[in-house]
Write a protein that holds these residues in place. Structure first.
Motif, PDB file in Angstrom:
ATOM      1  N   MET A   1      -5.062  12.482   9.458  1.00  0.00           N
ATOM      2  CA  MET A   1      -4.520  12.852  11.274  1.00  0.00           C
ATOM      3  C   MET A   1      -4.873  13.808  12.247  1.00  0.00           C
ATOM      4  O   MET A   1      -4.249  14.817  11.854  1.00  0.00           O
ATOM      5  N   ILE A   3      -2.861  14.487  15.479  1.00  0.00           N
ATOM      6  CA  ILE A   3      -2.102  15.276  16.238  1.00  0.00           C
ATOM      7  C   ILE A   3      -1.253  15.666  16.223  1.00  0.00           C
ATOM      8  O   ILE A   3      -1.099  16.308  15.134  1.00  0.00           O
ATOM      9  N   ASP A   4      -1.692  16.638  17.543  1.00  0.00           N
ATOM     10  CA  ASP A   4      -1.426  18.015  17.404  1.00  0.00           C
ATOM     11  C   ASP A   4       0.285  17.745  17.777  1.00  0.00           C
ATOM     12  O   ASP A   4       0.851  17.360  18.722  1.00  0.00           O
ATOM     13  N   PRO A   5       1.542  18.223  17.549  1.00  0.00           N
ATOM     14  CA  PRO A   5       2.914  17.427  17.488  1.00  0.00           C
ATOM     15  C   PRO A   5       2.930  18.306  18.705  1.00  0.00           C
ATOM     16  O   PRO A   5       4.806  18.190  19.279  1.00  0.00           O
ATOM     17  N   ALA A   7       1.465  19.385  21.537  1.00  0.00           N
ATOM     18  CA  ALA A   7       0.577  19.013  22.198  1.00  0.00           C
ATOM     19  C   ALA A   7       1.112  17.871  23.815  1.00  0.00           C
ATOM     20  O   ALA A   7       1.929  17.535  23.801  1.00  0.00           O
ATOM     21  N   TYR A 107     -11.520   3.661  15.897  1.00  0.00           N
ATOM     22  CA  TYR A 107     -10.779   3.565  14.905  1.00  0.00           C
ATOM     23  C   TYR A 107     -10.094   4.355  13.820  1.00  0.00           C
ATOM     24  O   TYR A 107     -10.021   4.316  13.303  1.00  0.00           O
ATOM     25  N   GLU A 108     -10.217   5.849  14.965  1.00  0.00           N
ATOM     26  CA  GLU A 108      -9.637   7.168  13.795  1.00  0.00           C
ATOM     27  C   GLU A 108      -8.201   6.694  14.339  1.00  0.00           C
ATOM     28  O   GLU A 108      -7.801   8.400  12.998  1.00  0.00           O
ATOM     29  N   GLU A 109      -7.758   6.809  15.611  1.00  0.00           N
ATOM     30  CA  GLU A 109      -6.540   7.378  15.595  1.00  0.00           C
ATOM     31  C   GLU A 109      -5.783   6.060  16.591  1.00  0.00           C
ATOM     32  O   GLU A 109      -6.461   5.085  16.932  1.00  0.00           O
ATOM     33  N   ASP A 110      -4.388   6.012  16.149  1.00  0.00           N
ATOM     34  CA  ASP A 110      -3.823   4.487  16.301  1.00  0.00           C
ATOM     35  C   ASP A 110      -2.718   5.155  17.584  1.00  0.00           C
ATOM     36  O   ASP A 110      -2.235   6.499  17.960  1.00  0.00           O
ATOM     37  N   GLY A 111      -3.469   3.925  19.006  1.00  0.00           N
ATOM     38  CA  GLY A 111      -2.283   3.923  20.216  1.00  0.00           C
ATOM     39  C   GLY A 111      -1.022   4.060  19.893  1.00  0.00           C
ATOM     40  O   GLY A 111      -0.489   5.193  20.866  1.00  0.00           O
ATOM     41  N   ASP A 112      -0.262   3.251  19.729  1.00  0.00           N
ATOM     42  CA  ASP A 112       0.799   3.544  19.218  1.00  0.00           C
ATOM     43  C   ASP A 112       1.519   5.268  19.145  1.00  0.00           C
ATOM     44  O   ASP A 112       2.411   6.423  19.351  1.00  0.00           O
ATOM     45  N   ALA A 113       0.680   5.531  17.884  1.00  0.00           N
ATOM     46  CA  ALA A 113       1.428   6.611  17.445  1.00  0.00           C
ATOM     47  C   ALA A 113       0.741   8.252  18.993  1.00  0.00           C
ATOM     48  O   ALA A 113       1.758   8.916  18.913  1.00  0.00           O
ATOM     49  N   PHE A 116       4.291   7.620  21.230  1.00  0.00           N
ATOM     50  CA  PHE A 116       4.714   9.240  20.750  1.00  0.00           C
ATOM     51  C   PHE A 116       4.684   9.728  20.652  1.00  0.00           C
ATOM     52  O   PHE A 116       6.028  10.749  20.936  1.00  0.00           O
ATOM     53  N   SER A 117       3.214  10.734  20.440  1.00  0.00           N
ATOM     54  CA  SER A 117       3.225  12.066  20.749  1.00  0.00           C
ATOM     55  C   SER A 117       2.813  12.448  22.287  1.00  0.00           C
ATOM     56  O   SER A 117       2.694  13.189  21.956  1.00  0.00           O
TER      57      SER A 117
ATOM     58  N   LYS B 230       8.784  13.887  21.600  1.00  0.00           N
ATOM     59  CA  LYS B 230       8.301  12.601  21.048  1.00  0.00           C
ATOM     60  C   LYS B 230       9.071  11.835  21.549  1.00  0.00           C
ATOM     61  O   LYS B 230      10.161  11.249  21.533  1.00  0.00           O
ATOM     62  N   ALA B 231       7.986  10.271  21.938  1.00  0.00           N
ATOM     63  CA  ALA B 231       8.314   9.006  22.022  1.00  0.00           C
ATOM     64  C   ALA B 231       8.623   8.278  21.087  1.00  0.00           C
ATOM     65  O   ALA B 231       8.622   8.523  20.055  1.00  0.00           O
ATOM     66  N   SER B 284      -2.642  -0.495  14.676  1.00  0.00           N
ATOM     67  CA  SER B 284      -3.651  -0.736  14.873  1.00  0.00           C
ATOM     68  C   SER B 284      -4.673  -0.310  14.153  1.00  0.00           C
ATOM     69  O   SER B 284      -4.133  -0.310  12.585  1.00  0.00           O
ATOM     70  N   ARG B 289      -5.483   0.919   8.121  1.00  0.00           N
ATOM     71  CA  ARG B 289      -6.255   1.119   7.032  1.00  0.00           C
ATOM     72  C   ARG B 289      -5.992   3.035   6.827  1.00  0.00           C
ATOM     73  O   ARG B 289      -6.050   3.208   5.051  1.00  0.00           O
TER      74      ARG B 289
END
Lengths: 176, 333
Positions: A1, A3-5, A7, A107-113, A116-117, B230-231, B284, B289
């Motif tokens: 994953m 995401i840089d917490p 960022a 398709y490597e990143e989740d939009g919700d995540a 959130f970040s 964070k949200a 997603s 996955r």
């Protein structure tokens, strides 16, 4: 994953003036080809957009000198680069780093995540954004890869370079 | 040892194929209407899509469970009956139901198809669960997320059906199947319309000067996040509110946090849990996955007697925070 917490998005870039207009003009032919190809190969995504086929989406990659205007109307498809001082009134705006958008399409990143970040910001019509996200997510494979393949080995090389850059930047201590 | 089936979410046909390919034992999904509790815009399946999805899953040994887990308004049962008939015709492996009328219709009309009791039914006692088993032939209960593992073990000993527990994902438990907070603010029912915090009523407002972001539902501000905070999802139950005794703002009901029971899998299996459910039909393919493949490896390791080494999934959690909730201790919240 990736995401840089820690960022946060940088301040909104200007994206105006002669340079922005020149950059938008240069990239426009590529955008037109890409969106027509994606629409032709994945016509089913329009059904998921429902009433938002006529919505004006502004996709705002913060590193770019311009933003992108998408109106996913299958009868009059519009995808163009626009300097930020000439943007239309947006039904919905999606803002983030270009490389993050690439990961979403890859398709490597989740939009919700990403939301959130706080790597992804949305304003305007939330339903429109949710529909666009779900429509694009129902496409098998990577839209980014499809787009790159349209331009042959140079396209694939550029995509590979961008992926490596994203991967490197996402490492601890990397600049994002 | 129980089979510990992995039950995985699919909001779109592509997500279903992703879940199957990532190792799901079963995938759960719903139609594009109010018959399921993820009736979100642009999500879910047409009957034709579901038919193709069932063929894809069955060809690879994966079951498909159809969520019909909302409550029909009084006298308006046709949509649910039609969905059940369509699901049976397509050949889904089970229906996930909450409403007794829907359960009764399926038990009488499609007795050959398994019935699973949705978490939305909020059946948390042996007496309640046995009622559904005895009257509708329910084969599996999805337990509410309010029980400790010793309590689950005790229930397992007292009921004649399988147990499924959530192991990862959204942790908006409230009083499952009974929550009316969304109705209060939007007029739409989580339990009857299938949508909590409908996207059409959600608005995010960014303050350019401070970098703060407010999430609003039908005009009511339900949280405000600092520029680097964070949200979470814009649900009322996870809103942050001020009160005379808490002027700084506080989470009155729940916090934006996700359930992650990766460390408790061996104990859950030992307690007799038959199936592990991953939440997230609204998420997603990337989420599906990543989470499905991680838990696939973990369950396989445990079943082979190895120590599970599940990768860090915190980046996919709401608010980038995770909890073991009541499964670990009743002291939670």
């Amino acid at each position: 994953m990736t995401i840089d917490p820690g960022a946060v998005l940088p301040p909104r870039p200007p994206g105006a003036g002669a340079f922005a207009r020149l950059a938008a003009t240069l990239v426009q032919p590529i955008l037109g080809r890409v969106v027509r190809r994606v629409a032709a190969r994945h016509a089913s995504l329009f059904a998921r957009l429902g009433p938002h086929q006529g919505t004006d989406f502004v996709i705002d990659p913060v590193e770019f000198p311009f933003a992108l205007h998408l109106r996913p109307d299958p009868k009059a498809l519009l995808f163009r680069a626009v300097p930020r001082d000439a943007l239309p009134v947006a039904g919905a705006t999606i803002r983030g780093r270009f490389l993050m958008f690439l990961e979403l399409l890859d398709y490597e990143e989740d939009g919700d995540a990403a939301f959130f970040s706080r790597d992804l910001e949305i304003t305007g019509d939330t339903e429109a954004v949710v529909r666009l996200r779900n429509a694009l997510d129902d496409v098998d494979g990577s839209i980014a890869e499809e787009a790159a393949a349209m331009f042959g080995p140079p396209g694939r090389a550029i995509l590979g370079h961008l992926r490596r850059k994203y991967s490197d930047d996402a490492m601890p201590g990397g600049e994002r | 040892m129980s089979l510990a089936e992995l039950i995985c979410p699919a909001g779109t046909p592509a997500a279903l194929r992703t879940a199957v390919d990532a190792g799901a034992d079963a995938v759960y999904c719903g139609f594009q209407d109010a018959t399921n509790a993820r009736n979100f815009p642009g999500l879910n399946f047409t009957p034709e899509e579901l038919e193709a999805a069932v063929a894809y899953a069955h060809a690879r040994g994966t079951k498909v469970l159809l969520a019909l887990n909302t409550y029909p308004p009084a006298g308006k049962v046709d949509l649910w009956r039609h969905a059940a008939d369509t699901g049976a015709r397509i050949g889904v492996d089970a229906f996930i139901v909450a409403d007794m009328g829907v359960a009764d219709y399926i038990a009488r009309t499609h007795p050959g198809v398994r019935l699973h009791l949705s978490v939305q039914a909020a059946a948390s006692s042996p007496e309640a669960i046995r009622y559904y088993v005895e009257n509708f032939g329910v084969k599996r209960v999805v337990l509410p997320r309010i029980l400790t593992i010793p309590e689950i073990r005790k229930i397992r000993q007292d009921i004649p059906c399988e147990i499924e527990t959530f192991i990862f994902g959204n942790h908006g438990l409230m009083v499952e199947g009974r929550c009316s907070l969304t109705n209060y603010l939007t007029g739409q029912s989580t339990n009857m319309d299938g949508v909590c915090s409908p996207a059409s009523d959600v608005e995010y407002i960014r303050d350019e000067a401070t970098g703060e972001m407010s999430s609003c539902l039908n005009g009511f501000t339900i949280d405000r996040f600092g520029p680097e905070e964070k949200a979470g999802y814009p649900t009322i139950c996870k809103g942050r509110y001020t009160a005379p005794h808490r002027p700084e703002g506080y989470y009155a009901f729940e916090e934006p946090v996700s359930l992650n029971l990766s460390r408790l899998l061996p104990e859950l299996i030992d307690a007799g849990v038959h199936a592990f459910k991953i939440e997230g039909r609204q998420r997603s393919k990337a989420y599906v996955r990543s989470v499905v493949s991680s838990f696939r490896r973990a369950v396989d390791d445990i079943r082979a007697g190895r120590t599970a080494n599940i990768e860090d999934l915190v980046a996919l959690t709401e608010g980038q925070k995770q909890t073991q909730g009541a499964f670990e201790t009743k002291k939670w919240r």
